[in-house]
Design a protein around this motif. Structure first.
Motif, PDB file in Angstrom:
ATOM      1  N   VAL A  47      32.277  81.959  45.735  1.00 35.74           N
ATOM      2  CA  VAL A  47      32.727  80.572  46.443  1.00 35.74           C
ATOM      3  C   VAL A  47      33.438  80.216  47.297  1.00 35.74           C
ATOM      4  N   VAL A  48      32.888  80.167  48.103  1.00 31.56           N
ATOM      5  CA  VAL A  48      32.250  80.398  49.918  1.00 31.56           C
ATOM      6  C   VAL A  48      33.361  78.816  50.516  1.00 31.56           C
ATOM      7  N   VAL A  49      34.107  78.639  50.717  1.00 31.57           N
ATOM      8  CA  VAL A  49      35.041  77.680  51.524  1.00 31.57           C
ATOM      9  C   VAL A  49      35.301  77.682  52.723  1.00 31.57           C
ATOM     10  N   VAL A  50      34.890  76.702  53.199  1.00 36.37           N
ATOM     11  CA  VAL A  50      34.378  76.867  54.807  1.00 36.37           C
ATOM     12  C   VAL A  50      35.370  75.630  55.413  1.00 36.37           C
ATOM     13  N   ILE A  51      36.407  76.524  55.986  1.00 33.60           N
ATOM     14  CA  ILE A  51      37.225  74.661  56.832  1.00 33.60           C
ATOM     15  C   ILE A  51      37.093  75.069  58.536  1.00 33.60           C
ATOM     16  N   GLY A  52      38.070  74.614  59.379  1.00 32.62           N
ATOM     17  CA  GLY A  52      38.329  73.957  60.020  1.00 32.62           C
ATOM     18  C   GLY A  52      38.197  72.907  61.265  1.00 32.62           C
ATOM     19  N   PRO A  53      38.869  73.088  61.574  1.00 31.43           N
ATOM     20  CA  PRO A  53      39.308  71.213  62.996  1.00 31.43           C
ATOM     21  C   PRO A  53      37.748  70.554  62.780  1.00 31.43           C
ATOM     22  N   SER A  54      37.893  69.076  62.796  1.00 31.79           N
ATOM     23  CA  SER A  54      37.343  68.539  63.439  1.00 31.79           C
ATOM     24  C   SER A  54      36.211  68.776  64.527  1.00 31.79           C
ATOM     25  N   GLY A  55      34.618  68.654  63.474  1.00 32.71           N
ATOM     26  CA  GLY A  55      33.730  68.636  64.992  1.00 32.71           C
ATOM     27  C   GLY A  55      33.259  70.384  65.383  1.00 32.71           C
ATOM     28  N   SER A  56      33.924  71.545  63.980  1.00 31.42           N
ATOM     29  CA  SER A  56      33.682  72.362  64.881  1.00 31.42           C
ATOM     30  C   SER A  56      32.278  73.277  64.315  1.00 31.42           C
ATOM     31  N   GLY A  57      31.587  72.209  63.635  1.00 35.23           N
ATOM     32  CA  GLY A  57      30.051  72.568  63.029  1.00 35.23           C
ATOM     33  C   GLY A  57      29.864  73.010  61.392  1.00 35.23           C
ATOM     34  N   LYS A  58      31.329  72.743  60.823  1.00 30.74           N
ATOM     35  CA  LYS A  58      31.256  73.119  59.533  1.00 30.74           C
ATOM     36  C   LYS A  58      30.052  71.729  58.384  1.00 30.74           C
ATOM     37  N   SER A  59      30.018  70.670  58.558  1.00 38.18           N
ATOM     38  CA  SER A  59      29.277  70.022  58.152  1.00 38.18           C
ATOM     39  C   SER A  59      27.408  70.511  58.577  1.00 38.18           C
TER      40      SER A  59
END
Length: 260
Positions: A47-59
């Motif tokens: 299970v890998v959770v990707v976090i970061g500020p908006s606009g960081s490329g996560k989605s």
């Protein structure tokens, strides 16, 4: 932040071989370089959770893994097979990659049961009877078995998202992608969706989860990946990341969101 009851067994299980491998992945939207030389390997059962500020490329990162977004360079492999560009081969590989969006994306004119049976019958050639049996079981599993004959609009947001999870599971995916699955929900509905996701983690489902729910990241992830400016800045187990982040950017991000 949602409060979850998650026991340590979620991350105690040994992981399998590499299942999702991104190598030197780049993506532009016009002049905007949204993914910058991304390298990421996710193992079977992780299970890998990707976090970061908006606009960081996560989605965008999440959406490249089943080719909802194309990439400009680099490679993405699922279970050793490079993502095909189009056609039946892509459809087959997409069946191995379940996707849950923030906006549910259910067919409004079809019942809950029909939403869940559509993929197995159309894509996998499953008989209607077998698909109904499987869908009924999955809807029970996610806690909405009594809603099977309703239309999506008759359900709460939390119920619709759980139907969307059941729909993805109906394809027997090797990996599940979650793109901010709780961000469109009212606060009281968030836990009912996260509880289903935690149960999937306990059962060993490979999951890549883009989320702002730090409680879920802290308790259910094997690994937290922190992105900023289109890059993976840092990755670590949750305990290390949340208590001793290495980068200034991660420390700054956490200081803004972990205020309680």
């Amino acid at each position: 932040m949602a409060d979850l009851d998650v026991t340590p067994d979620v991350t105690a299980r040994p992981l399998g071989d590499p299942l999702v491998v991104l190598s030197h992945v780049n993506k532009h939207f016009g002049d905007l370089h949204v993914l910058k030389d991304i390298d990421l390997t996710v193992h079977r059962g992780e299970v890998v959770v990707v976090i970061g500020p908006s606009g960081s490329g996560k989605s965008t990162l999440c959406r490249t893994i089943n080719r909802l977004e194309t990439i400009d360079s680099g490679t993405i492999r699922i279970d050793g097979t490079e993502l095909p560009e189009e056609g039946k081969a892509l459809a087959r590989l997409r069946a191995d990659v379940g996707m849950v969006f923030q906006s549910f994306n259910l067919f409004a004119h079809k019942s809950v049961l029909e939403n869940v049976t559509l993929g197995p019958t159309k894509v996998k050639g499953m008989s209607r009877a077998d698909a109904r049996t499987k869908a009924t079981s999955l809807l029970e599993r996610v806690g909405v078995g009594n809603q099977a004959d309703k239309l999506p609009a008759q359900l709460s947001g939390g119920q619709q998202q759980r139907v969307a999870i059941a729909r993805a599971l109906a394809m027997d995916p090797q990996v599940m992608l979650f793109d901010e699955p709780t961000s469109a929900l009212d606060p009281e509905m968030i836990n009912e969706v996260l509880d289903v996701m935690v149960s999937l983690a306990r059962e060993g489902m490979t999951m890549i989860v883009v989320t702002h729910e730090m409680g879920f990241a802290r308790r259910a992830a094997h690994r937290v990946v922190f992105m900023d400016g289109g890059q993976i800045v840092e990755e670590a187990d949750p305990e290390t990341f949340f208590t001793a982040p290495r980068s200034d950017r991660a420390r700054d991000f956490l200081s803004k969101i972990l205020t309680h």
